[in-house]
Write a protein that holds these residues in place. Structure first.
Motif, PDB file in Angstrom:
ATOM      1  N   ASN A  22       0.798  -1.215   0.000  1.00  0.00           N
ATOM      2  CA  ASN A  22       0.000   0.000   0.000  1.00  0.00           C
ATOM      3  C   ASN A  22       0.838   1.276   0.000  1.00  0.00           C
ATOM      4  OD1 ASN A  22      -2.741   0.951   0.192  1.00  0.00           O
ATOM      5  ND2 ASN A  22      -3.088  -0.924   1.363  1.00  0.00           N
ATOM      6  N   ARG A  23       1.881   1.295   0.833  1.00  0.00           N
ATOM      7  CA  ARG A  23       2.790   2.444   0.935  1.00  0.00           C
ATOM      8  C   ARG A  23       3.591   2.632  -0.348  1.00  0.00           C
ATOM      9  NH1 ARG A  23       2.275   6.336   4.818  1.00  0.00           N
ATOM     10  NH2 ARG A  23       0.160   5.581   4.729  1.00  0.00           N
ATOM     11  N   ASP A  52       2.289   4.796  -3.368  1.00  0.00           N
ATOM     12  CA  ASP A  52       2.252   6.256  -3.261  1.00  0.00           C
ATOM     13  C   ASP A  52       3.679   6.763  -3.057  1.00  0.00           C
ATOM     14  OD1 ASP A  52       2.180   8.883  -2.154  1.00  0.00           O
ATOM     15  OD2 ASP A  52       0.086   8.570  -1.567  1.00  0.00           O
ATOM     16  N   LYS A  57       4.457   9.099  -0.020  1.00  0.00           N
ATOM     17  CA  LYS A  57       4.375   8.388   1.265  1.00  0.00           C
ATOM     18  C   LYS A  57       5.526   7.404   1.406  1.00  0.00           C
ATOM     19  CE  LYS A  57      -0.616   8.735   2.074  1.00  0.00           C
ATOM     20  NZ  LYS A  57      -1.902   8.031   1.970  1.00  0.00           N
ATOM     21  N   CYS A  63       5.112  -2.654   9.191  1.00  0.00           N
ATOM     22  CA  CYS A  63       4.506  -1.337   8.952  1.00  0.00           C
ATOM     23  C   CYS A  63       3.424  -1.449   7.891  1.00  0.00           C
ATOM     24  CB  CYS A  63       5.566  -0.352   8.454  1.00  0.00           C
ATOM     25  SG  CYS A  63       6.735   0.129   9.726  1.00  0.00           S
ATOM     26  N   PHE A  64       2.305  -0.818   8.134  1.00  0.00           N
ATOM     27  CA  PHE A  64       1.257  -0.777   7.108  1.00  0.00           C
ATOM     28  C   PHE A  64       0.482   0.531   7.203  1.00  0.00           C
ATOM     29  CE2 PHE A  64      -2.702  -3.105   8.984  1.00  0.00           C
ATOM     30  CZ  PHE A  64      -2.404  -2.664  10.257  1.00  0.00           C
ATOM     31  N   GLU A  65      -0.714   0.575   6.634  1.00  0.00           N
ATOM     32  CA  GLU A  65      -1.411   1.861   6.499  1.00  0.00           C
ATOM     33  C   GLU A  65      -2.395   2.133   7.636  1.00  0.00           C
ATOM     34  OE1 GLU A  65      -1.693  -0.743   4.684  1.00  0.00           O
ATOM     35  OE2 GLU A  65      -3.801  -1.245   4.424  1.00  0.00           O
ATOM     36  N   LYS A  66      -2.364   1.290   8.682  1.00  0.00           N
ATOM     37  CA  LYS A  66      -3.237   1.478   9.840  1.00  0.00           C
ATOM     38  C   LYS A  66      -2.386   1.657  11.089  1.00  0.00           C
ATOM     39  CE  LYS A  66      -7.127   0.499   7.609  1.00  0.00           C
ATOM     40  NZ  LYS A  66      -8.279   1.420   7.535  1.00  0.00           N
ATOM     41  N   HIS A 120       1.655   1.796  12.131  1.00  0.00           N
ATOM     42  CA  HIS A 120       1.511   2.635  10.947  1.00  0.00           C
ATOM     43  C   HIS A 120       2.904   2.980  10.399  1.00  0.00           C
ATOM     44  CE1 HIS A 120       0.101   5.656   8.224  1.00  0.00           C
ATOM     45  NE2 HIS A 120      -1.148   5.448   8.594  1.00  0.00           N
ATOM     46  N   ALA A 121       3.024   2.965   9.078  1.00  0.00           N
ATOM     47  CA  ALA A 121       4.304   3.272   8.443  1.00  0.00           C
ATOM     48  C   ALA A 121       4.813   4.665   8.830  1.00  0.00           C
ATOM     49  CB  ALA A 121       4.169   3.173   6.924  1.00  0.00           C
ATOM     50  N   GLU A 122       3.878   5.548   9.168  1.00  0.00           N
ATOM     51  CA  GLU A 122       4.297   6.909   9.540  1.00  0.00           C
ATOM     52  C   GLU A 122       4.777   7.015  10.983  1.00  0.00           C
ATOM     53  OE1 GLU A 122       1.115   9.539   8.421  1.00  0.00           O
ATOM     54  OE2 GLU A 122       1.350   9.007   6.295  1.00  0.00           O
TER      55      GLU A 122
END
Lengths: 261, 261
Positions: free
Chosen positions: A12-13, A16, A19, A184-187, A244-246
């Protein structure tokens, strides 16, 4: 034992660019020995579509025929892997991109045909991971960046699940390093209701997981990731988290994500 | 100094799986420290065609727009590189596939726009080659397998000529090893008449080359390869030869190919 950070970044990351680069900048900043394992993203599916190759999915998994494998190798080991490596180099992180065939790191076994033929998909046993190349590189301060392509040792490349690869690598390397494993993922983490951040589970014990599972409180997409995370935990890896990846570098308690116990 | 074999295999061999595997088996058998550099072959052009991306050639060189670069990275660094690596592993040769971005081996400079814009093409100066990763790997008995994708150090991948890469690598590594540089292709060597094997030049001095050139006795396609070979020779590499891919291991005098002096 020295600490080794093993980080998985999902597809997912990767789709983009902005991101992805923000994540890579964080990853480059992370101090100490580290390995990055990356998933695939949509590019393989998009490329297959443009080439007129139909994508066949069964139970959320791609069925990999010869044409699909070729594209997976091109996209994962080629475009995505080298794009990540060159961006990390720009952030002064001395990355080295690898597949499971390089240095014979990950020898897998073509999945046997059961009720379903998954095609050129390789299953990995952590006993078949050769850690030499990775430890040689890590100990010289290189940063391995690993894609989810493996091989059978007889010249056949195979497509493999990236969550599985990162887990088996973590287990295989846990004899030599104090492994810190992060998916790491989008949640923000594992949630009872994936749409409600406040339902995030901070610490997940295996017994609770089994109960959530029997109550159908874990979404289907999370199950393979959690099975992997618990496998790592059961093999003695103390620090396993899903976040979360962030939030890779964040030290705020609410950003730690879900810790697997 | 220890001997290091640096071998280039051209795109022509790569297109034919049986011929490629025969070459790889020979390469795997070759004793001592070694590096393989590979070209591209037709797969990139074929894939671009299937995706509807027109191939633009100027003076025998591909003009690399963004879409073409993406395909070059997918095909050269992905499919071809990993196919070669997994086949070498099957022949018990511990190969590690790399691009110029990995370990920052080959930092190139995007070619400046002159009368022509070649697009995402990188030119390489041997002073911008970082040999550390290669020597680290070679000294641990790994066999680097290098594709012709480089980077500018700022996150941009670039397409580069494989003959140029092998030459610059050989020059950069000649300070540490006694380099043996071999350009393998589909002919016995450099011929006055490319269709007549008996016209092969066994030993080519630079002065003779210049004379053949002025008499137009060297075919256009051979000129870039020969310019590279003479550059290597002029930088002090004593063993430079151009030979048939099938003659890599042959010790018959007629199979040595053309020696560059």
């Amino acid at each position: 034992m020295e600490t080794l950070h093993i980080i998985k970044i999902g597809g997912n990351r990767i789709d983009d660019k902005q991101k992805l680069n923000r994540f890579l900048k964080d990853f480059a900043t992370l101090k100490g020995k580290k390995i990055l394992v990356h998933g695939g993203g949509k590019l393989a599916t998009d490329t297959a579509e443009k080439l007129g190759i139909p994508t066949k999915m069964v139970n959320g998994r791609r069925v990999t025929d010869e044409a699909t494998l070729k594209i997976a190798v091109m996209v994962y080991a080629g475009y995505i892997n080298k794009t990540i490596v060159s961006q990390l180099q720009a952030y002064d992180c001395n990355a080295v991109g690898l597949s499971g065939a390089d240095g014979n790191i990950i020898k897998s076994k073509k999945r046997e045909i059961g009720t379903l033929d998954f095609g050129f998909v390789g299953d990995v046993d952590h006993a078949n991971i050769q850690t030499e190349l990775l430890t040689d590189l890590i100990d010289k301060s290189y940063v391995p960046v690993i894609c989810a392509i493996t091989h059978n040792g007889e010249g056949q490349l195979l497509n493999t699940n990236a969550d599985t690869i990162v887990t088996k690598l973590a287990i295989a390397l846990s004899g030599k390093y104090n492994v810190n494993l992060t998916y790491c993922f989008e949640k923000k983490g594992v949630m009872i209701d994936m749409k409600d951040d406040s339902s995030m589970i901070q610490k997940l014990h295996h017994s609770d997981y089994l109960q959530h599972l029997s109550n159908r409180k874990i979404s289907d997409g999370m199950i393979p990731k959690l099975e992997n995370a618990f496998e790592a935990s059961q093999f003695g890896i103390k620090n396993v988290r899903i976040c979360h990846a962030e939030h890779l570098l964040s030290d705020k308690p609410e950003n730690i994500g879900t810790q697997i116990l």
